[in-house]
Design an enzyme around this catalytic site. Structure first.
Site, PDB file in Angstrom:
ATOM      1  N   SER A  60       0.345  -1.274  -0.097  1.00  0.00           N
ATOM      2  CA  SER A  60      -0.410  -0.222  -0.308  1.00  0.00           C
ATOM      3  C   SER A  60       0.546   1.359  -0.021  1.00  0.00           C
ATOM      4  CB  SER A  60      -0.736  -0.081   1.397  1.00  0.00           C
ATOM      5  OG  SER A  60       0.057  -0.272   2.793  1.00  0.00           O
ATOM      6  N   GLU A  90      10.825   6.249   0.193  1.00  0.00           N
ATOM      7  CA  GLU A  90      10.462   4.694   1.253  1.00  0.00           C
ATOM      8  C   GLU A  90      11.632   5.273   2.694  1.00  0.00           C
ATOM      9  OE1 GLU A  90       7.691   1.935   1.036  1.00  0.00           O
ATOM     10  OE2 GLU A  90       8.409   1.098   2.300  1.00  0.00           O
ATOM     11  N   ASP A 125       9.195  -2.975  -5.031  1.00  0.00           N
ATOM     12  CA  ASP A 125       7.626  -2.620  -5.195  1.00  0.00           C
ATOM     13  C   ASP A 125       7.126  -1.651  -6.097  1.00  0.00           C
ATOM     14  OD1 ASP A 125       7.633  -4.663  -3.290  1.00  0.00           O
ATOM     15  OD2 ASP A 125       7.050  -2.962  -1.031  1.00  0.00           O
ATOM     16  N   TYR A 131      11.732  -5.543   9.229  1.00  0.00           N
ATOM     17  CA  TYR A 131      12.578  -5.542   8.209  1.00  0.00           C
ATOM     18  C   TYR A 131      14.002  -5.153   7.822  1.00  0.00           C
ATOM     19  CZ  TYR A 131      11.953  -5.102   2.698  1.00  0.00           C
ATOM     20  OH  TYR A 131      12.817  -4.519   1.654  1.00  0.00           O
TER      21      TYR A 131
END
Ligand code: GLA
Length: 371
Positions: free
Chosen positions: A112, A145, A157, A206
């Site tokens: 998302s 990001e 992504d 992560y």
């Protein structure tokens, strides 16, 4: 004619296989599905970007002349990071009103955040009357990001959402950035079922896995200076260095090496329309993520096992960064209704309610759909 209203849309990413390989210079094979972030954008006369999200019912703003990162998980940081990246790329941005809407479940392994990034990037670009190539856009979004949300993510992504053509998977080598469109067989259907477990990538697990991989590279480079990433490591070197690495780092590496192999095998299986092989690769991927990479969790493992109990299910696995989120299952298209019901029953038996479920549907990459 001056720009009045722009509509930008970006799909959700479904990674078919190649999990936690992108941040190790490895191979990935994502596709897109018809769940969308949609942005309606209007230009402003000043240098403010003001964004509202109907999904969260929130409004935030920032000034184009102050784009310093706060590194919080607040969604506006992603948009701000995009604005900074576009300016760095030489785009003369204008202020804008952004109305953001999304039907992609948050934190469910469907990217998302990358979808928001791509939609915002296209909206801000269009308002500025500028264009960039999709791969440049993907890099800007990845950097946003990393630097604004603090997630040391790979390129999968953003690249998938910018470059995968409808109905295809994108076979991407994250080292050379060579990309190949692979057609998905029409008699194969993927179903997503949300485990309901939420774990944001910004929570740290992560980055922790990325750091473990980097630590392994440092150790392996001591015996072979040519090792710059896990992509440079073969099974022989890994076996020779097992005791140097210790059990934990050895298993992290084993996942990455075996996953790269599974991506290659999946490309072959998709081209051959070998449905049983496609399914067995998904399940093998899950086992590796669960046992070697430790990126799954008990409710997801239970959903995968329960889904795979049906003979009609070709295979299943966790999808995305992990530690929760959706399970991806594959079946023959003719069995989709029965399979979807079976997996819903598995979920309902464990949780006493129906899960969120979605059948993967071809979708166009991120784009501006017009004024
Ligand atoms: C997240 C990251 C990607 C990738 C996956 C795991 O989605 O953003 O770059 O590393 O996790 O495969």
């Amino acid at each position: 004619m001056s720009i009045t209203t722009i509509r930008a849309v970006a799909p959700a990413r479904v990674n078919i296989i190649g999990e936690h390989t992108d941040h190790n210079d490895g191979l990935v094979l994502p596709t897109c599905t018809a769940l969308f972030t949609r942005i309606i954008a209007k230009p402003r006369a000043d240098g403010t970007v003001r964004a509202t999200t109907t999904t969260l019912g929130e409004a935030e703003d920032f000034e184009l002349d102050d784009l310093s990162p706060l590194q919080t998980s607040n969604w506006i940081e992603y948009v701000k990071g995009i604005a900074a990246g576009l300016q760095e790329a030489g785009v003369a941005l204008r202020g804008a009103e952004l109305e953001i809407d999304s039907d992609i479940p948050l934190g469910a392994g469907l990217s998302s955040s990358a979808s928001l990034e791509l939609a915002a990037a296209n909206a801000l670009l269009a308002i500025a009357g500028a264009t960039l190539l999709p791969d440049e856009l993907a890099r800007i979004c990845q950097k946003a990001e990393q630097e604004y949300a603090g997630v040391q993510c790979g390129i999968m992504d953003q690249y998938a959402l910018a470059c995968t053509e409808s109905g295809n998977a994108l076979f991407l080598d994250c080292r050379s950035m060579q990309a190949l469109q692979v057609k998905l067989p029409s008699d194969l259907t993927f179903i997503l079922t949300d485990s309901g477990v939420r774990h944001q990538l910004t929570d740290g697990d992560y980055n922790n896995r990325a750091e473990e991989c980097a630590a392994a590279v440092e150790i392996l480079a001591q015996s072979d200076a040519a090792v710059k990433s896990l992509r440079d490591v073969d099974a022989d070197l890994l076996t020779r260095q097992e005791s140097e690495l210790g059990d934990l780092l050895f298993r992290r590496c084993r996942h990455v090496l075996s996953e790269n192999e599974r991506v290659l095998d999946m490309v072959t299986a998709l081209k051959a329309k070998d449905l049983p092989k496609i399914g067995s690769l998904l399940t093998a991927c899950h086992e590796s993520l669960r046992d070697d990479f430790a990126a799954s969790c008990k409710p997801v493992d239970a959903l995968v096992a329960g889904a795979n109990d049906s003979e009609l299910v070709l295979g299943s696995r966790m999808v995305g960064g992990g530690f929760g989120g959706c399970v991806l299952s594959a079946c023959h298209s003719k069995d989709v209704i029965e399979v979807a019901e079976h997996i819903r029953d598995v979920y309902a038996a464990a949780n006493g309610e129906q899960p969120w479920q979605h059948q993967v549907v071809p979708a166009h990459p991120a784009r501006v759909t017009g004024e």
